[in-house]
Write a protein that holds these residues in place. Sequence first.
Motif, PDB file in Angstrom:
ATOM      1  N   GLU A 151       0.860  -1.186   0.000  1.00  0.00           N
ATOM      2  CA  GLU A 151       0.000   0.000   0.000  1.00  0.00           C
ATOM      3  C   GLU A 151       0.891   1.229   0.000  1.00  0.00           C
ATOM      4  O   GLU A 151       1.799   1.334   0.819  1.00  0.00           O
ATOM      5  CB  GLU A 151      -0.898   0.008   1.243  1.00  0.00           C
ATOM      6  N   ASP A 152       0.623   2.145  -0.924  1.00  0.00           N
ATOM      7  CA  ASP A 152       1.394   3.379  -1.048  1.00  0.00           C
ATOM      8  C   ASP A 152       0.494   4.584  -0.822  1.00  0.00           C
ATOM      9  O   ASP A 152      -0.628   4.607  -1.328  1.00  0.00           O
ATOM     10  CB  ASP A 152       1.982   3.496  -2.468  1.00  0.00           C
ATOM     11  N   VAL A 153       1.019   5.561  -0.084  1.00  0.00           N
ATOM     12  CA  VAL A 153       0.328   6.849   0.044  1.00  0.00           C
ATOM     13  C   VAL A 153       1.350   7.959  -0.115  1.00  0.00           C
ATOM     14  O   VAL A 153       2.550   7.762   0.124  1.00  0.00           O
ATOM     15  CB  VAL A 153      -0.423   7.006   1.389  1.00  0.00           C
ATOM     16  N   ASP A 154       0.869   9.103  -0.523  1.00  0.00           N
ATOM     17  CA  ASP A 154       1.708  10.294  -0.574  1.00  0.00           C
ATOM     18  C   ASP A 154       1.700  10.957   0.792  1.00  0.00           C
ATOM     19  O   ASP A 154       0.750  10.792   1.571  1.00  0.00           O
ATOM     20  CB  ASP A 154       1.160  11.277  -1.613  1.00  0.00           C
ATOM     21  N   PHE A 155       2.761  11.718   1.069  1.00  0.00           N
ATOM     22  CA  PHE A 155       2.763  12.513   2.300  1.00  0.00           C
ATOM     23  C   PHE A 155       1.475  13.333   2.330  1.00  0.00           C
ATOM     24  O   PHE A 155       1.083  13.923   1.324  1.00  0.00           O
ATOM     25  CB  PHE A 155       3.961  13.460   2.343  1.00  0.00           C
ATOM     26  N   GLY A 156       0.812  13.344   3.459  1.00  0.00           N
ATOM     27  CA  GLY A 156      -0.450  14.072   3.610  1.00  0.00           C
ATOM     28  C   GLY A 156      -1.654  13.141   3.650  1.00  0.00           C
ATOM     29  O   GLY A 156      -2.718  13.535   4.092  1.00  0.00           O
ATOM     30  N   GLU A 157      -1.476  11.895   3.194  1.00  0.00           N
ATOM     31  CA  GLU A 157      -2.557  10.918   3.221  1.00  0.00           C
ATOM     32  C   GLU A 157      -2.352   9.967   4.401  1.00  0.00           C
ATOM     33  O   GLU A 157      -1.228   9.752   4.852  1.00  0.00           O
ATOM     34  CB  GLU A 157      -2.590  10.103   1.925  1.00  0.00           C
ATOM     35  N   ALA A 158      -3.448   9.396   4.879  1.00  0.00           N
ATOM     36  CA  ALA A 158      -3.373   8.429   5.974  1.00  0.00           C
ATOM     37  C   ALA A 158      -3.119   7.030   5.414  1.00  0.00           C
ATOM     38  O   ALA A 158      -3.531   6.707   4.303  1.00  0.00           O
ATOM     39  CB  ALA A 158      -4.657   8.442   6.783  1.00  0.00           C
ATOM     40  N   LEU A 159      -2.450   6.214   6.200  1.00  0.00           N
ATOM     41  CA  LEU A 159      -2.159   4.834   5.831  1.00  0.00           C
ATOM     42  C   LEU A 159      -2.539   3.943   7.002  1.00  0.00           C
ATOM     43  O   LEU A 159      -2.055   4.147   8.126  1.00  0.00           O
ATOM     44  CB  LEU A 159      -0.667   4.669   5.506  1.00  0.00           C
ATOM     45  N   HIS A 160      -3.391   2.958   6.745  1.00  0.00           N
ATOM     46  CA  HIS A 160      -3.814   2.074   7.827  1.00  0.00           C
ATOM     47  C   HIS A 160      -2.698   1.082   8.173  1.00  0.00           C
ATOM     48  O   HIS A 160      -2.187   0.384   7.310  1.00  0.00           O
ATOM     49  CB  HIS A 160      -5.090   1.308   7.476  1.00  0.00           C
ATOM     50  N   ILE A 161      -2.352   1.052   9.448  1.00  0.00           N
ATOM     51  CA  ILE A 161      -1.383   0.098   9.975  1.00  0.00           C
ATOM     52  C   ILE A 161      -2.186  -0.997  10.672  1.00  0.00           C
ATOM     53  O   ILE A 161      -2.931  -0.719  11.615  1.00  0.00           O
ATOM     54  CB  ILE A 161      -0.407   0.767  10.977  1.00  0.00           C
ATOM     55  N   PRO A 162      -2.070  -2.249  10.213  1.00  0.00           N
ATOM     56  CA  PRO A 162      -2.885  -3.320  10.783  1.00  0.00           C
ATOM     57  C   PRO A 162      -2.436  -3.731  12.187  1.00  0.00           C
ATOM     58  O   PRO A 162      -1.428  -3.245  12.707  1.00  0.00           O
ATOM     59  CB  PRO A 162      -2.721  -4.461   9.780  1.00  0.00           C
ATOM     60  N   GLU A 163      -3.192  -4.666  12.762  1.00  0.00           N
ATOM     61  CA  GLU A 163      -2.857  -5.226  14.074  1.00  0.00           C
ATOM     62  C   GLU A 163      -1.458  -5.843  14.010  1.00  0.00           C
ATOM     63  O   GLU A 163      -1.029  -6.281  12.956  1.00  0.00           O
ATOM     64  CB  GLU A 163      -3.896  -6.279  14.471  1.00  0.00           C
ATOM     65  N   PRO A 164      -0.710  -5.803  15.073  1.00  0.00           N
ATOM     66  CA  PRO A 164      -1.158  -5.556  16.438  1.00  0.00           C
ATOM     67  C   PRO A 164      -1.244  -4.083  16.824  1.00  0.00           C
ATOM     68  O   PRO A 164      -1.534  -3.755  17.972  1.00  0.00           O
ATOM     69  CB  PRO A 164      -0.099  -6.251  17.283  1.00  0.00           C
ATOM     70  N   PHE A 165      -1.016  -3.178  15.868  1.00  0.00           N
ATOM     71  CA  PHE A 165      -1.068  -1.748  16.172  1.00  0.00           C
ATOM     72  C   PHE A 165      -2.458  -1.183  15.918  1.00  0.00           C
ATOM     73  O   PHE A 165      -3.014  -0.502  16.763  1.00  0.00           O
ATOM     74  CB  PHE A 165       0.004  -0.998  15.370  1.00  0.00           C
ATOM     75  N   PHE A 167      -4.079   1.214  13.638  1.00  0.00           N
ATOM     76  CA  PHE A 167      -4.364   2.653  13.611  1.00  0.00           C
ATOM     77  C   PHE A 167      -4.093   3.199  12.221  1.00  0.00           C
ATOM     78  O   PHE A 167      -3.493   2.535  11.380  1.00  0.00           O
ATOM     79  CB  PHE A 167      -3.531   3.402  14.655  1.00  0.00           C
ATOM     80  N   ASP A 168      -4.549   4.415  11.991  1.00  0.00           N
ATOM     81  CA  ASP A 168      -4.278   5.117  10.737  1.00  0.00           C
ATOM     82  C   ASP A 168      -3.098   6.054  10.954  1.00  0.00           C
ATOM     83  O   ASP A 168      -3.171   6.994  11.751  1.00  0.00           O
ATOM     84  CB  ASP A 168      -5.506   5.896  10.266  1.00  0.00           C
ATOM     85  N   LEU A 169      -2.014   5.786  10.244  1.00  0.00           N
ATOM     86  CA  LEU A 169      -0.806   6.584  10.343  1.00  0.00           C
ATOM     87  C   LEU A 169      -1.022   7.917   9.636  1.00  0.00           C
ATOM     88  O   LEU A 169      -1.377   7.954   8.458  1.00  0.00           O
ATOM     89  CB  LEU A 169       0.358   5.832   9.704  1.00  0.00           C
ATOM     90  N   VAL A 170      -0.783   8.999  10.346  1.00  0.00           N
ATOM     91  CA  VAL A 170      -0.908  10.343   9.787  1.00  0.00           C
ATOM     92  C   VAL A 170       0.443  10.735   9.204  1.00  0.00           C
ATOM     93  O   VAL A 170       1.462  10.664   9.893  1.00  0.00           O
ATOM     94  CB  VAL A 170      -1.361  11.340  10.877  1.00  0.00           C
ATOM     95  N   THR A 171       0.454  11.134   7.934  1.00  0.00           N
ATOM     96  CA  THR A 171       1.719  11.456   7.263  1.00  0.00           C
ATOM     97  C   THR A 171       1.853  12.937   6.894  1.00  0.00           C
ATOM     98  O   THR A 171       2.835  13.333   6.292  1.00  0.00           O
ATOM     99  CB  THR A 171       1.887  10.606   5.997  1.00  0.00           C
ATOM    100  N   GLY A 172       0.863  13.732   7.262  1.00  0.00           N
ATOM    101  CA  GLY A 172       0.840  15.134   6.860  1.00  0.00           C
ATOM    102  C   GLY A 172       1.951  15.992   7.408  1.00  0.00           C
ATOM    103  O   GLY A 172       2.283  17.020   6.819  1.00  0.00           O
ATOM    104  N   ASP A 173       2.568  15.584   8.527  1.00  0.00           N
ATOM    105  CA  ASP A 173       3.639  16.380   9.129  1.00  0.00           C
ATOM    106  C   ASP A 173       5.034  15.933   8.708  1.00  0.00           C
ATOM    107  O   ASP A 173       6.027  16.519   9.116  1.00  0.00           O
ATOM    108  CB  ASP A 173       3.543  16.334  10.650  1.00  0.00           C
ATOM    109  N   LEU A 174       5.129  14.871   7.887  1.00  0.00           N
ATOM    110  CA  LEU A 174       6.436  14.408   7.428  1.00  0.00           C
ATOM    111  C   LEU A 174       7.024  15.412   6.444  1.00  0.00           C
ATOM    112  O   LEU A 174       6.298  15.986   5.633  1.00  0.00           O
ATOM    113  CB  LEU A 174       6.320  13.033   6.782  1.00  0.00           C
ATOM    114  N   LEU A 175       8.331  15.577   6.527  1.00  0.00           N
ATOM    115  CA  LEU A 175       9.006  16.553   5.661  1.00  0.00           C
ATOM    116  C   LEU A 175       9.861  15.852   4.612  1.00  0.00           C
ATOM    117  O   LEU A 175      10.549  14.875   4.908  1.00  0.00           O
ATOM    118  CB  LEU A 175       9.906  17.461   6.503  1.00  0.00           C
ATOM    119  N   PRO A 176       9.853  16.368   3.391  1.00  0.00           N
ATOM    120  CA  PRO A 176      10.739  15.810   2.358  1.00  0.00           C
ATOM    121  C   PRO A 176      12.174  16.255   2.580  1.00  0.00           C
ATOM    122  O   PRO A 176      12.433  17.245   3.259  1.00  0.00           O
ATOM    123  CB  PRO A 176      10.181  16.399   1.067  1.00  0.00           C
ATOM    124  N   TYR A 177      13.104  15.523   2.013  1.00  0.00           N
ATOM    125  CA  TYR A 177      14.526  15.918   2.023  1.00  0.00           C
ATOM    126  C   TYR A 177      15.232  15.283   0.862  1.00  0.00           C
ATOM    127  O   TYR A 177      14.711  14.485   0.150  1.00  0.00           O
ATOM    128  CB  TYR A 177      15.229  15.591   3.349  1.00  0.00           C
TER     129      TYR A 177
END
Length: 177
Positions: A151-165, A167-177
């Motif tokens: 599963e691929d998302v761009d920075f700014g989109e949520a990505l679902h992390i399955p169990e045992p975690f 949750f939906d990973l928030v990527t909007g605050d990640l910075l490019p470099y």
Amino acid sequence: MDSKNLRAISLHRLHRRSTALRRSRPIGVRTTRRAERNLLLIRRQFDAHAPLELLPSENTDLVSPAVGKSRNPDLTYLPSEVLETTDHQVPAEAAAVAVELVSPSNPENDWVGKVRDYPQMGIPLYLLIDAGQRTVTLFSRPDGTKYHRREDVDFGEALHIPEPFGFDLVTGDLLPY
């Protein structure tokens, strides 16, 4: 203790942690502030959703003698009893996830080598943050030879992390470099 002394103690502890982190990295590997920030933002989210029996570990050698592999992810979560050893190496199959920040100097290592090795080593989830491409990729459903889901998302989109975690990973605050 006054605020000046507390600040001095805090700065001293921060310096010790920073020095230890630099020493724990292989020679030649330079972590940018943005990379460090991105990893901390990812870790904060995993920490909030990790089961109590899993603890975070950075730069731990995950070994799999059965397949003759050893890898050292930027971040992983391991059962607490695995971390009770004094050995720096732990069984790869104990890892709940491997998190990697793509190295700008050697992206093939993360995109090819580790995508090949981690499922063979029994690691169920591989999260890859590619700040150069501004993407986050999750590999899952390994069968011992390869991952069957990507599963691929761009920075700014949520990505679902399955169990045992779970949750939906928030990527909007990640910075490019």
